[in-house]
Design an enzyme around this catalytic site. Structure first.
Site, PDB file in Angstrom:
ATOM      1  N   ASP A  90       0.869  -1.168   0.000  1.00 56.21           N
ATOM      2  CA  ASP A  90       0.000   0.000   0.000  1.00 56.21           C
ATOM      3  C   ASP A  90       0.913   1.227   0.000  1.00 56.21           C
ATOM      4  O   ASP A  90       1.770   1.351   0.882  1.00 56.21           O
ATOM      5  CB  ASP A  90      -0.865  -0.054   1.277  1.00 56.21           C
ATOM      6  CG  ASP A  90      -1.908   1.046   1.333  1.00 56.21           C
ATOM      7  OD1 ASP A  90      -1.614   2.177   0.911  1.00 56.21           O
ATOM      8  OD2 ASP A  90      -3.016   0.753   1.821  1.00 56.21           O
ATOM      9  N   VAL A  91       0.751   2.105  -0.968  1.00 51.01           N
ATOM     10  CA  VAL A  91       1.668   3.257  -1.043  1.00 51.01           C
ATOM     11  C   VAL A  91       1.552   4.170   0.178  1.00 51.01           C
ATOM     12  O   VAL A  91       2.425   5.002   0.421  1.00 51.01           O
ATOM     13  CB  VAL A  91       1.474   4.102  -2.338  1.00 51.01           C
ATOM     14  CG1 VAL A  91       1.865   3.323  -3.574  1.00 51.01           C
ATOM     15  CG2 VAL A  91       0.068   4.664  -2.448  1.00 51.01           C
ATOM     16  N   TYR A 113     -10.085  16.077  -3.937  1.00 53.41           N
ATOM     17  CA  TYR A 113      -9.422  15.314  -5.017  1.00 53.41           C
ATOM     18  C   TYR A 113      -8.681  16.275  -5.946  1.00 53.41           C
ATOM     19  O   TYR A 113      -7.517  16.042  -6.295  1.00 53.41           O
ATOM     20  CB  TYR A 113     -10.443  14.482  -5.807  1.00 53.41           C
ATOM     21  CG  TYR A 113      -9.790  13.777  -6.983  1.00 53.41           C
ATOM     22  CD1 TYR A 113      -8.875  12.746  -6.782  1.00 53.41           C
ATOM     23  CD2 TYR A 113     -10.061  14.164  -8.299  1.00 53.41           C
ATOM     24  CE1 TYR A 113      -8.250  12.113  -7.851  1.00 53.41           C
ATOM     25  CE2 TYR A 113      -9.443  13.540  -9.380  1.00 53.41           C
ATOM     26  CZ  TYR A 113      -8.533  12.513  -9.142  1.00 53.41           C
ATOM     27  OH  TYR A 113      -7.904  11.901 -10.204  1.00 53.41           O
ATOM     28  N   PRO A 132      -4.836  13.358 -17.467  1.00 56.77           N
ATOM     29  CA  PRO A 132      -5.980  12.831 -18.203  1.00 56.77           C
ATOM     30  C   PRO A 132      -7.283  13.495 -17.777  1.00 56.77           C
ATOM     31  O   PRO A 132      -7.419  13.980 -16.645  1.00 56.77           O
ATOM     32  CB  PRO A 132      -6.003  11.350 -17.803  1.00 56.77           C
ATOM     33  CG  PRO A 132      -4.703  11.076 -17.119  1.00 56.77           C
ATOM     34  CD  PRO A 132      -4.269  12.380 -16.538  1.00 56.77           C
ATOM     35  N   VAL A 189     -11.436   9.102 -18.036  1.00 58.63           N
ATOM     36  CA  VAL A 189     -10.932   7.794 -18.481  1.00 58.63           C
ATOM     37  C   VAL A 189     -11.797   6.723 -17.826  1.00 58.63           C
ATOM     38  O   VAL A 189     -11.944   6.708 -16.595  1.00 58.63           O
ATOM     39  CB  VAL A 189      -9.465   7.566 -18.035  1.00 58.63           C
ATOM     40  CG1 VAL A 189      -8.895   6.326 -18.711  1.00 58.63           C
ATOM     41  CG2 VAL A 189      -8.596   8.784 -18.321  1.00 58.63           C
ATOM     42  N   PHE A 236     -11.986   3.867 -11.647  1.00 54.57           N
ATOM     43  CA  PHE A 236     -11.892   5.130 -10.918  1.00 54.57           C
ATOM     44  C   PHE A 236     -13.234   5.560 -10.289  1.00 54.57           C
ATOM     45  O   PHE A 236     -13.301   5.865  -9.093  1.00 54.57           O
ATOM     46  CB  PHE A 236     -11.370   6.205 -11.879  1.00 54.57           C
ATOM     47  CG  PHE A 236     -11.280   7.584 -11.315  1.00 54.57           C
ATOM     48  CD1 PHE A 236     -10.173   7.972 -10.575  1.00 54.57           C
ATOM     49  CD2 PHE A 236     -12.297   8.512 -11.518  1.00 54.57           C
ATOM     50  CE1 PHE A 236     -10.081   9.259 -10.057  1.00 54.57           C
ATOM     51  CE2 PHE A 236     -12.207   9.795 -11.007  1.00 54.57           C
ATOM     52  CZ  PHE A 236     -11.096  10.169 -10.282  1.00 54.57           C
TER      53      PHE A 236
END
Ligand code: NDP
Ligand code: 8X3
Length: 248
Positions: free
Chosen positions: A56-57, A149, A179, A182, A186
């Protein structure tokens, strides 16, 4: 020896498309994410050209340990695609959810910084490397209910611009891809699994695909060494910015 690309969030959407495109273009790929099944599938497809790291980052300690654990033959990362990220919620700022905010900030900003901090020193030492960060049109200007966000993606832009300045004395290149719409997981993630609401995001417009963004990443990576693609804004046709989307 084939060059190595490390792609975060390579289990789905844009990251998975990047993994496929870079493999096809002759790279070896270090694929990271949390979805073990998806990483195993990629490993089966790419065989010896794929190395998977599950973390997990947001967990800086584990992320750092995983990156430091790379075997010598996988250590010389040439391209880093900082892609792992997400949106959670689409609500007025005064009604936003604290946990959603923390998750977005910890993933999109702090996670990206951790990976950058761990990978770029090796690039500097080898005098070779390319960092491709996945920002968003959302970072150019806030849109209704996008607040936090959008702020995380504005931060990705500032972090990318800052890195480009800090490595300008080296041959390293730094690219920001921004982008628009997309179609990936998401929106399913954003709406906490409300798939009907997620599908509506892409109604009446032909959205971009993960492959479209992966093409742009590969283009930047394969540009001649003296060409630094600093930034690309990639929108769906009929999308003018984060707010103006004309649907039929
Ligand atoms: P997906 O949901 O399909 O993919 C998101 C990826 O990020 C997954 O591979 C997921 O892996 C990974 N990820 C999320 N959180 C973590 C975490 N804490 N640790 C590790 N990996 C994580 O969405 P997209 O492909 O669309 O999103 C990829 C990037 O593109 C994001 O940064 C997003 O903000 C950006 N973007 C997306 C746009 C769009 O319209 N889809 C437009 C502009 C930018 P796993 O779950 O396995 O951990
Ligand atoms: C993802 C694109 O417009 O849904 O960053 O924020 S948008």
């Amino acid at each position: 020896m084939k060059p190595i690309a490390l792609i975060t969030g390579a289990t789905s959407g844009i990251g998975l498309a990047c993994a496929h495109k870079f493999l096809k273009a002759g790279y070896r790929v270090i694929a990271t994410g949390r979805n073990v099944q998806s990483l195993n599938k990629l490993k089966e497809e790419g065989k010896d050209d794929v190395y998977t790291l599950i973390f997990d980052v947001r967990d800086r300690e584990i992320a750092t340990l995983c990156l430091k654990s790379l075997p010598d033959e996988w250590a010389d990362i040439e391209v880093l695609v900082n892609n792992a990220g997400l949106a959670l919620g689409l609500d007025p700022e005064y009604e936003g959810d604290y946990d959603d905010w923390d998750t977005m900030i910890d993933t999109n900003i702090k996670g990206l910084l951790t990976i950058t901090r761990e990978v770029v020193p090796g690039m500097i030492a080898r005098n070779k490397g390319h960092i491709i960060n996945i920002g968003s049109v959302a970072g150019d200007a806030a849109y209704a209910n996008g607040n936090v966000y959008c702020a995380t993606k504005a931060a990705v832009k500032a972090i990318t611009d800052g890195l480009r300045i800090d490595v300008a004395h080296t041959p390293l290149r730094v690219t920001l891809l921004k982008p628009g719409l997309v179609e990936t997981n998401f929106s399913n993630v954003r709406f906490h699994g409300d798939d009907e609401r997620a599908d509506n995001v892409y109604k009446g417009i032909v959205p971009l695909t993960g492959d479209d963004i992966a093409d742009a990443a590969l283009y930047a990576a394969q540009a001649p060494a003296h060409v630094q693609i600093a930034e690309m804004l990639i929108l769906a046709t009929h999308q003018a910015n984060g707010s103006v989307i004309v649907r039929s």
